[in-house]
Scaffold this motif. Structure first.
Motif, PDB file in Angstrom:
ATOM      1  N   SER A  69       0.852  -1.182   0.000  1.00 25.14           N
ATOM      2  CA  SER A  69       0.000   0.000   0.000  1.00 25.14           C
ATOM      3  C   SER A  69       0.893   1.239   0.000  1.00 25.14           C
ATOM      4  CB  SER A  69      -0.903  -0.019   1.243  1.00 25.14           C
ATOM      5  OG  SER A  69      -1.773   1.078   1.227  1.00 25.14           O
ATOM      6  N   PRO A  70       0.987   1.920  -1.125  1.00 24.02           N
ATOM      7  CA  PRO A  70       1.973   2.998  -1.200  1.00 24.02           C
ATOM      8  C   PRO A  70       1.423   4.332  -0.697  1.00 24.02           C
ATOM      9  CG  PRO A  70       0.896   2.779  -3.299  1.00 24.02           C
ATOM     10  CD  PRO A  70       0.261   1.759  -2.379  1.00 24.02           C
ATOM     11  N   GLU A  71       2.354   5.233  -0.497  1.00 28.26           N
ATOM     12  CA  GLU A  71       2.015   6.629  -0.266  1.00 28.26           C
ATOM     13  C   GLU A  71       2.515   7.382  -1.502  1.00 28.26           C
ATOM     14  OE1 GLU A  71       3.677   7.949   3.416  1.00 28.26           O
ATOM     15  OE2 GLU A  71       2.395   9.716   3.514  1.00 28.26           O
ATOM     16  N   PHE A  98       2.975  10.940  -3.901  1.00 27.69           N
ATOM     17  CA  PHE A  98       3.180  12.386  -3.826  1.00 27.69           C
ATOM     18  C   PHE A  98       3.388  12.959  -5.226  1.00 27.69           C
ATOM     19  CE2 PHE A  98       4.197  12.414   0.748  1.00 27.69           C
ATOM     20  CZ  PHE A  98       4.631  11.122   0.946  1.00 27.69           C
ATOM     21  N   ARG A 109       6.307   6.328  -1.719  1.00 29.71           N
ATOM     22  CA  ARG A 109       6.989   5.846  -0.507  1.00 29.71           C
ATOM     23  C   ARG A 109       6.294   4.568  -0.072  1.00 29.71           C
ATOM     24  NH1 ARG A 109       7.796  10.175   3.863  1.00 29.71           N
ATOM     25  NH2 ARG A 109       5.611   9.818   4.372  1.00 29.71           N
ATOM     26  N   SER A 167       6.718   0.820   4.884  1.00 29.61           N
ATOM     27  CA  SER A 167       7.623   0.880   6.028  1.00 29.61           C
ATOM     28  C   SER A 167       8.788   1.819   5.800  1.00 29.61           C
ATOM     29  CB  SER A 167       8.181  -0.507   6.295  1.00 29.61           C
ATOM     30  OG  SER A 167       8.878  -0.955   5.146  1.00 29.61           O
ATOM     31  N   SER A 176      11.444   4.917   4.468  1.00 29.21           N
ATOM     32  CA  SER A 176      11.740   6.326   4.419  1.00 29.21           C
ATOM     33  C   SER A 176      12.123   6.737   3.016  1.00 29.21           C
ATOM     34  CB  SER A 176      12.897   6.626   5.364  1.00 29.21           C
ATOM     35  OG  SER A 176      13.943   5.700   5.144  1.00 29.21           O
ATOM     36  N   ARG A 177      12.338   5.764   2.159  1.00 30.08           N
ATOM     37  CA  ARG A 177      12.848   6.023   0.826  1.00 30.08           C
ATOM     38  C   ARG A 177      11.747   6.513  -0.091  1.00 30.08           C
ATOM     39  NH1 ARG A 177      14.814   1.560   0.660  1.00 30.08           N
ATOM     40  NH2 ARG A 177      17.056   1.754   0.778  1.00 30.08           N
ATOM     41  N   LEU A 178      12.009   7.655  -0.768  1.00 25.06           N
ATOM     42  CA  LEU A 178      11.102   8.151  -1.808  1.00 25.06           C
ATOM     43  C   LEU A 178      11.648   7.692  -3.155  1.00 25.06           C
ATOM     44  CD1 LEU A 178      10.214  11.929  -1.199  1.00 25.06           C
ATOM     45  CD2 LEU A 178       8.635  10.001  -1.301  1.00 25.06           C
ATOM     46  N   PHE A 199      11.307   8.378  -7.021  1.00 27.24           N
ATOM     47  CA  PHE A 199      10.790   9.396  -7.944  1.00 27.24           C
ATOM     48  C   PHE A 199      10.636   8.831  -9.343  1.00 27.24           C
ATOM     49  CE2 PHE A 199      10.924  13.406  -5.618  1.00 27.24           C
ATOM     50  CZ  PHE A 199      11.787  13.128  -4.567  1.00 27.24           C
ATOM     51  N   TYR A 229      18.190  13.779   4.958  1.00 30.82           N
ATOM     52  CA  TYR A 229      18.502  13.013   3.749  1.00 30.82           C
ATOM     53  C   TYR A 229      19.490  13.773   2.866  1.00 30.82           C
ATOM     54  CZ  TYR A 229      13.733  11.440   5.030  1.00 30.82           C
ATOM     55  OH  TYR A 229      12.620  11.001   5.697  1.00 30.82           O
ATOM     56  N   TYR A 268      20.479  13.777  -1.248  1.00 30.67           N
ATOM     57  CA  TYR A 268      20.147  13.323  -2.591  1.00 30.67           C
ATOM     58  C   TYR A 268      21.156  13.924  -3.564  1.00 30.67           C
ATOM     59  CZ  TYR A 268      15.327  12.059  -1.167  1.00 30.67           C
ATOM     60  OH  TYR A 268      14.216  11.504  -0.580  1.00 30.67           O
ATOM     61  N   PRO A 289      15.510  13.042 -11.928  1.00 30.25           N
ATOM     62  CA  PRO A 289      14.963  13.116 -10.566  1.00 30.25           C
ATOM     63  C   PRO A 289      16.063  12.983  -9.523  1.00 30.25           C
ATOM     64  CG  PRO A 289      14.589  10.944 -11.490  1.00 30.25           C
ATOM     65  CD  PRO A 289      15.179  11.767 -12.592  1.00 30.25           C
ATOM     66  N   LEU A 296      18.391   9.150  -4.066  1.00 32.35           N
ATOM     67  CA  LEU A 296      18.724   9.091  -2.650  1.00 32.35           C
ATOM     68  C   LEU A 296      20.132   8.557  -2.452  1.00 32.35           C
ATOM     69  CD1 LEU A 296      17.583   9.419   0.248  1.00 32.35           C
ATOM     70  CD2 LEU A 296      16.967   6.997   0.138  1.00 32.35           C
ATOM     71  N   ILE A 304      20.143   4.514   6.142  1.00 33.81           N
ATOM     72  CA  ILE A 304      20.211   4.045   4.753  1.00 33.81           C
ATOM     73  C   ILE A 304      21.455   4.627   4.079  1.00 33.81           C
ATOM     74  CG2 ILE A 304      19.147   4.103   2.456  1.00 33.81           C
ATOM     75  CD1 ILE A 304      16.425   4.113   3.782  1.00 33.81           C
ATOM     76  N   SER A 358      11.443   9.553   9.669  1.00 32.93           N
ATOM     77  CA  SER A 358      11.604   8.803   8.418  1.00 32.93           C
ATOM     78  C   SER A 358      10.751   7.549   8.387  1.00 32.93           C
ATOM     79  CB  SER A 358      13.068   8.422   8.218  1.00 32.93           C
ATOM     80  OG  SER A 358      13.461   7.475   9.195  1.00 32.93           O
ATOM     81  N   ARG A 409       4.382   7.161   8.169  1.00 36.13           N
ATOM     82  CA  ARG A 409       3.712   7.667   6.980  1.00 36.13           C
ATOM     83  C   ARG A 409       3.083   9.025   7.258  1.00 36.13           C
ATOM     84  NH1 ARG A 409       2.186   3.674   3.198  1.00 36.13           N
ATOM     85  NH2 ARG A 409       0.063   4.385   2.883  1.00 36.13           N
TER      86      ARG A 409
END
Lengths: 109, 115
Positions: A30-32, A34, A90, A93, A95-97, A99, B33, B35, B42, B45, B56, B97, B100
Motif C-alpha cells: 500500500s503505497p504513499e 506524492f 513511498r 515501512s 523512508s525512501r522516496l 521518484f 537526507y 540526494y 529526478p 537518494l 540508509i 523517516s 507515513r
C-alpha cells in the motif's frame, strides 16, 4: 521492487486548457503517493499527497489502486504552472522516496 | 523557521581536494537526507539519517562521507571526487523517516562542479 513511471518527459499546453500529467506505479503493498514540483531556479517542493486529498493551486490527484495510477490534473492551466513535476512513491515501512523521471510542463500564452 | 538551508550554493573543487557540504534545519525534524540530482533527472537518494543515526546508505562510494553531528545539522564530506560526481546535491528533512504522512522538505541544493 517499486517503480514510478511518468510516460511524458515533455508536455506543452495553452493557457486555459486542461492539463493531465500521468503517473503510474508498481508496488505490491500500500503505497504513499506524492507530487513534487520544481519551478525554475527554485527548490523542490511538495505539491500534493494522496493521503490529504486536497487541491493545491487548482491541481488534484486521485489514487486509483485498480489502475495503479496517480495522475495530476488541472482544469485550466496557467503560465505560472510551467515547471518540472515529479511523481514519487513511498513504501509502507520506508523512508525512501522513489521518484519518476519527471514531466516538464510548459504552459504557453 | 520552516526552511532547510544549504551551504555553499556553489562549489568548484579539484579531484584531489577535500570539501564539505552543510545542511541545517530548525523544524525539529528527526530525519535528514542527502540526494544527488543530475540535470533534468529526478533526485537519487544517497543517505538517510534517522535520529542522528545512519539508517540508509544507497551503496554510495566512500569518497562521499555523511555526518550528522546533531539533530539540526547534516554534513557531506567530499574527498577525491570524480568529474562525474558533478551534480546538484540536495538535502531534505522530515519529521520522522519511519512514519507515513510526513513530507520531506528540500533545501535549495549545492551545485557541485568537479574539475
Amino acid at each position: 521492487a517499486q517503480r514510478v513511471t511518468q510516460p511524458e518527459k515533455l508536455l506543452s499546453v495553452f493557457k486555459g486548457a486542461p492539463v493531465e500529467l500521468k503517473c503510474n506505479y508498481s508496488y505490491s503493498g500500500s503505497p504513499e503517493l506524492f507530487w513534487y514540483v520544481q519551478y525554475s531556479r527554485q527548490r523542490l517542493q511538495l505539491l500534493l499527497r494522496h493521503i490529504s486529498r486536497e487541491s493545491i493551486k487548482g491541481f488534484t490527484a486521485d489514487l486509483n489502486k485498480g489502475e495503479t495510477s496517480f495522475h495530476l490534473k488541472k482544469p485550466f492551466a496557467q503560465e505560472e504552472d510551467s515547471a518540472m513535476y515529479y511523481c514519487a512513491l513511498r513504501m509502507v515501512s520506508g523512508s525512501r522516496l522513489t521518484f519518476g523521471e519527471g514531466t516538464q510542463l510548459t504552459v504557453n500564452p | 523557521d520552516t526552511e532547510v538551508t544549504q551551504t555553499p550554493k556553489h562549489l568548484v573543487m579539484g579531484m584531489t581536494n577535500k570539501k564539505s557540504l552543510k545542511c541545517e534545519q530548525h523544524m525539529g525534524h528527526r530525519a535528514m537526507y542527502w540526494y544527488k540530482q543530475k540535470a533534468k533527472k529526478p533526485p537519487e537518494l544517497m543517505f538517510v539519517y534517522s535520529y542522528e543515526k545512519l539508517s540508509i546508505n544507497e551503496s554510495v562510494p566512500s569518497r562521499f562521507s555523511p555526518e550528522c553531528p546533531n539533530s539540526s545539522l547534516l554534513n557531506l564530506h567530499l574527498h577525491a571526487l570524480q568529474p562525474e560526481d558533478s551534480a546538484l546535491y540536495l538535502c531534505a528533512s522530515s519529521q520522522d523517516s519511519r512514519v507515513r504522512g510526513y513530507e520531506q522538505y528540500f533545501g535549495p541544493g549545492t551545485r557541485l562542479t568537479v574539475t
